[in-house]
Design a protein around this motif. Structure first.
Motif, PDB file in Angstrom:
ATOM      1  N   VAL A  61       0.839  -1.201   0.000  1.00 43.32           N
ATOM      2  CA  VAL A  61       0.000   0.000   0.000  1.00 43.32           C
ATOM      3  C   VAL A  61       0.874   1.252   0.000  1.00 43.32           C
ATOM      4  CG1 VAL A  61      -1.709   1.324   1.305  1.00 43.32           C
ATOM      5  CG2 VAL A  61      -1.951  -1.159   1.110  1.00 43.32           C
ATOM      6  N   PRO A  79      -7.722  -4.443  -1.704  1.00 38.73           N
ATOM      7  CA  PRO A  79      -7.890  -4.305  -0.252  1.00 38.73           C
ATOM      8  C   PRO A  79      -6.902  -5.086   0.591  1.00 38.73           C
ATOM      9  CG  PRO A  79      -9.636  -5.662  -1.201  1.00 38.73           C
ATOM     10  CD  PRO A  79      -8.901  -5.042  -2.357  1.00 38.73           C
ATOM     11  N   ARG A  80      -6.166  -6.042  -0.004  1.00 37.10           N
ATOM     12  CA  ARG A  80      -5.135  -6.736   0.758  1.00 37.10           C
ATOM     13  C   ARG A  80      -5.682  -7.382   2.034  1.00 37.10           C
ATOM     14  NH1 ARG A  80      -0.556  -7.557  -2.307  1.00 37.10           N
ATOM     15  NH2 ARG A  80      -1.655  -6.903  -4.151  1.00 37.10           N
ATOM     16  N   LEU A  90      -4.240  -7.403   5.723  1.00 40.47           N
ATOM     17  CA  LEU A  90      -4.236  -6.251   6.619  1.00 40.47           C
ATOM     18  C   LEU A  90      -5.166  -6.441   7.812  1.00 40.47           C
ATOM     19  CD1 LEU A  90      -4.147  -3.356   4.021  1.00 40.47           C
ATOM     20  CD2 LEU A  90      -2.326  -4.025   5.593  1.00 40.47           C
ATOM     21  N   ARG A  91      -5.996  -7.442   7.784  1.00 33.55           N
ATOM     22  CA  ARG A  91      -6.831  -7.726   8.944  1.00 33.55           C
ATOM     23  C   ARG A  91      -6.319  -8.992   9.611  1.00 33.55           C
ATOM     24  NH1 ARG A  91     -13.033  -6.837   8.731  1.00 33.55           N
ATOM     25  NH2 ARG A  91     -12.592  -5.523  10.547  1.00 33.55           N
ATOM     26  N   CYS A 128     -15.136  -2.318   4.073  1.00 31.71           N
ATOM     27  CA  CYS A 128     -13.908  -1.706   4.608  1.00 31.71           C
ATOM     28  C   CYS A 128     -13.229  -0.847   3.548  1.00 31.71           C
ATOM     29  CB  CYS A 128     -12.941  -2.786   5.079  1.00 31.71           C
ATOM     30  SG  CYS A 128     -13.529  -3.758   6.491  1.00 31.71           S
ATOM     31  N   VAL A 129     -12.426   0.086   4.019  1.00 37.45           N
ATOM     32  CA  VAL A 129     -11.583   0.922   3.163  1.00 37.45           C
ATOM     33  C   VAL A 129     -10.168   0.898   3.727  1.00 37.45           C
ATOM     34  CG1 VAL A 129     -13.506   2.432   2.520  1.00 37.45           C
ATOM     35  CG2 VAL A 129     -12.046   3.047   4.465  1.00 37.45           C
ATOM     36  N   LEU A 130      -9.224   1.307   2.910  1.00 42.07           N
ATOM     37  CA  LEU A 130      -7.846   1.422   3.363  1.00 42.07           C
ATOM     38  C   LEU A 130      -7.636   2.765   4.048  1.00 42.07           C
ATOM     39  CD1 LEU A 130      -6.030  -0.028   0.251  1.00 42.07           C
ATOM     40  CD2 LEU A 130      -6.005  -1.043   2.529  1.00 42.07           C
ATOM     41  N   HIS A 179      -7.277  -1.944   7.038  1.00 45.88           N
ATOM     42  CA  HIS A 179      -8.410  -2.140   6.122  1.00 45.88           C
ATOM     43  C   HIS A 179      -9.630  -2.373   7.010  1.00 45.88           C
ATOM     44  CE1 HIS A 179     -10.693  -4.541   2.906  1.00 45.88           C
ATOM     45  NE2 HIS A 179     -10.642  -3.302   2.489  1.00 45.88           N
ATOM     46  N   GLU A 180     -10.316  -1.284   7.321  1.00 47.91           N
ATOM     47  CA  GLU A 180     -11.385  -1.296   8.309  1.00 47.91           C
ATOM     48  C   GLU A 180     -12.564  -0.461   7.796  1.00 47.91           C
ATOM     49  OE1 GLU A 180     -11.335  -3.045  11.172  1.00 47.91           O
ATOM     50  OE2 GLU A 180      -9.335  -3.792  10.661  1.00 47.91           O
TER      51      GLU A 180
END
Length: 306
Positions: A63, A126-127, A130-131, A187-189, A217-218
């Motif tokens: 990112v 969104p990868r 990341l969560r 979710c968004v970055l 990413h939430e």
């Protein structure tokens, strides 16, 4: 040249991944990570960040690189994360200096730069790695009890029970219940540690955003809320005042050209209150009082928690 065994490992890493050995170390800093400023023998200056392995790191760097390509104010990633002994290391360009905006303008500056982050990142992958988010944002954890495992110490916060923090345990549980509404939300970055230690300005303009290991990413309300509560934060876990939080939320909506619903604003307040409550529980172990009851009650009302 560097001489100690750890320094030799750093030197070898730079030769392998940056093409030149180290001529000089210019600074060492860091908290959860060890950060070295290095000057290589070809005169190039780099920042080397060394930390524990985490599946999130590769996605965070991806990112960062895409945002750097898009012209966002951040260091250019140069190499990594790649193994360095028992840790992993990444190198990036140095972007030193900067200061906070004028106090009266801080909500607009911080909110506007975060809105720009979220907008620029909308079209990025969104990868999923990341969560989950870092602990202070990880309200949806699956640990037994209210609190996730903290990132900065080896302790079970759920086992740390005393009369002085019992109200924080109750508050944390109530905030988690309020945030259940967004457990499965889109979710968004964004950036999960949005404060003046990581976000710098110069002459009223954005200079650099640091700490890209805190990419998250939430749900957008979570990203907005934690930033609004903490953008004037610091090492003691305290953050922005209630009034400054409210100002940040207004400025974010204008910068993002998006009007939050009444319920979304409440969820922003709840997300910010989670961070403040987690910090208060965690930093109580260091004898820091990071959240007063009066402020907590005000934030609860804003969050729709009764």
């Amino acid at each position: 040249m560097l001489e100690h065994s750890d320094d030799r490992a750093v030197n070898d890493w730079c030769i392998e991944h940056l093409g030149h050995p180290v001529a000089e170390r210019t600074f060492t800093a860091g908290n959860l990570s060890v950060v070295h400023g290095l000057r290589l023998t070809n005169g190039r200056e780099v920042v080397l960040k060394i930390r524990d392995e985490d599946p999130r790191l590769g996605a965070c760097t991806w990112v960062q690189h895409r945002m750097w390509q898009a012209g966002y104010p951040c260091p250019e990633p140069l190499a990594g994360p790649l193994p360095l002994g028992t840790k992993v290391a990444s190198a990036e360009t140095p972007l030193p200096g900067g200061e906070g905006p004028a106090p009266a303008d801080a909500p607009r500056q911080f909110a506007g730069l975060l809105a720009d982050f979220v907008t620029r990142a909308e079209d990025l992958d969104p990868r999923p790695l990341l969560r989950p988010a870092p602990a202070w944002v990880h309200w949806y954890h699956k640990e037994d009890g209210v609190w996730p495992v903290p990132d900065d110490r080896d302790v079970d916060l759920n086992a740390e029970r005393c009369s002085a923090t019992a109200w924080l345990d109750e508050l944390g549980a109530a905030v988690r219940e309020r945030l259940e509404e967004v457990r499965d939300a889109a979710c968004v970055l964004g950036h999960g540690d949005w404060d003046g230690r990581n976000v710098k300005f110069r002459d009223g303009r954005p200079l650099v955003v640091h700490d890209w290991d805190s990419v998250v990413h939430e749900p957008e309300v979570v990203i907005i809320g934690q930033a609004a509560a903490m953008f004037e934060g610091g090492p003691t876990g305290a953050g922005a005042s209630v009034e400054r939080t409210a100002a940040f939320l207004e400025e974010y909506q204008m910068a993002r050209r998006r009007v939050l619903t009444s319920n979304e604003r409440q969820l922003c307040w709840a997300a910010g209150l989670w961070v403040r409550t987690f910090n208060a529980k965690n930093f109580h172990l260091d004898a820091f009082d990071a959240l007063g009851r009066d402020e907590a009650e005000t934030r609860m009302r804003h969050a729709g928690i009764r």
